[in-house]
Scaffold this active site. Structure first.
Site: not given
Ligand SMILES: *Cc1c(COP(=O)(O)O)cnc(C)c1O
Length: 419
Positions: A239, A273-275, A312, A316, A341-342, A370
């Protein structure tokens, strides 16, 4: 230094010209910087130096197996949300002992796949799920490690679609109910309750919600230990936000300091859990201007990438910086739109941007998270290639889809076949 820089007036990813890739691979394409990914991962991980920790990259942000193999080689684990993502992580050679499996709706097949792969733990989100994990593990003569995803009811102060830590969200188990679920889970023969998990949302640009959530979980861990449930892993989810435009994204150091404030000398392993935070800024989508169009109201650049390639903005109303691959002083005010076509098919709206002429290239920045993972084949558009740049070299880590790829899994019933 950013992974994307102008050299001789042309935008480069590391030392490779985006124009060169476009000439050789065609457009549109996603491009990722290997050194950008390494740098972000190391910085995140090093911020927690001296603490037991596992950083599990969230595969759903960018699941290309080339990218996963690179992060795996840096020591990254994987946060997965489906059997498909487990397949990716294993295929990329990531360490099974560093895989955590989240998601509110895991199927029996997915749970069994996780157990047979001997992953670190399932982040369970309901009592029904805990029961099903226990049943599956029993049938397989195994013990499944679980964490319970706790909903700490803190406001992540982010976009409502990506806020997940409030009581009204579908995620996790309310913190005041979690204790009885832990005691229950510990009584099951094929479950080992080893962890506690939360994930309060995505693209957080404030630190305090992370600190508040961590404090709530630490308190629960102490309480659980008194009740004989020995928690070994504190998984604080992902997050942490990034800068797309003018938002202030907290540094890794600020983030780590805030967590350390509430954690100090506890004896458990931290899991993150960084994405987006690892891959977001390390990627771009390169697209060609097909046409330019002026109406009485507005000016448009019609490009060959669309909302199916990058969802995105339409989903959003997200902001992505747009750069001209061939640098130009000339500016343009209007929209960059795709061929679909949107009216929601835009990549940039009502913006003042570099003016790229017909046939020229734009780079839509900060699309390493994403981006490709949310791409679809809408309008029967083949999905675009993914390129991994490492120093002087680039590697095609996913080729462009062909028309046969589109129809490959489909079939015509025998009675309708004409040949
Ligand atoms: C989506 C998600 C993440 C990654 O979120 P980021 O905002 O990209 O860091 C980590 N853990 C869980 C459970 C998620 O659903």
């Amino acid at each position: 230094m950013s992974s994307f820089q102008y050299k001789n007036e042309t935008l480069h990813c590391e030392n490779v010209s985006l124009k060169q890739i476009a000439e050789e691979v065609g457009t549109p394409f996603y491009v990722y910087s290997a050194n950008g990914l390494r740098k972000r991962f190391r910085e995140f991980d090093n911020a927690f130096e001296g603490m037991d920790r596992i950083v599990c990259y969230a595969v759903k942000a960018c699941g290309n197996i080339g990218v996963l193999a690179l992060l795996g080689s840096e020591g990254s684990g994987a946060d997965i949300v489906s059997g498909g993502e487990l397949h990716r992580a294993l295929k990329a050679g990531m360490d099974k002992n560093k895989i955590v499996f989240a998601g509110v709706g895991k199927t029996e097949e997915e749970i069994k796949f996780g157990i047979s792969s001997d992953i670190l733990m399932f982040n369970a989100e309901s009592r029904q799920e805990i029961d099903l994990i226990n049943k599956c593990a029993g049938e397989m003569n195994a013990t499944a490690r679980i964490a319970i995803r706790v909903n700490p009811d803190v406001d992540a102060k982010t976009h409502p679609y990506i806020s997940t830590g409030l009581k009204k969200n579908k995620f996790g188990i309310p913190v005041d109910k979690a204790k009885e679920d832990y005691i229950y889970a510990s009584s099951l023969p094929n479950i080992e309750a080893v962890g506690i998990h939360c994930h309060i949302g995505s693209q957080l640009t404030e630190i305090s919600p992370f600190r508040d959530a961590a404090a709530i979980l630490v308190k629960l861990i102490k309480d659980l230990r008194k009740n004989g449930v020995n928690i070994k892993y504190l998984d604080l989810g992902g997050g942490l936000g990034i800068t797309y435009h003018d938002e202030h994204a907290p540094s890794h150091k600020e983030y780590a300091e805030a967590i350390k404030e509430v954690i100090r000398d506890e004896d458990f392993t931290l899991v993150f859990e960084p994405g987006r935070n690892i891959s977001g800024n390390a990627g771009a989508l390169v697209t060609k201007v097909l046409y330019t169009k002026e109406t009485e109201e507005k000016s448009f650049k019609i490009v060959d990438a669309a909302m199916n390639d990058l969802a995105r903005p339409s989903l959003y109303n997200a902001y992505h910086e747009v750069q001209a691959v061939d640098s130009t002083e000339k500016m343009f005010t209007g929209d960059i739109v795709g061929p679909i076509c949107e009216s929601s098919d835009f990549l940039a709206k009502d913006r003042n941007m570099p003016n790229v002429k017909r046939g020229g290239l734009y780079a839509v920045m900060d699309t390493g998270a994403y981006g490709m993972t949310m791409a679809s084949n809408y309008n029967s558009r083949p999905r675009v290639p993914e390129i991994l740049v490492d120093g002087e070299n680039y590697h095609i880590v996913r080729r462009r889809e062909t028309y046969d790829d589109l129809t490959g899994p489909e079939g015509i019933p025998k009675y309708l076949r004409t040949k």
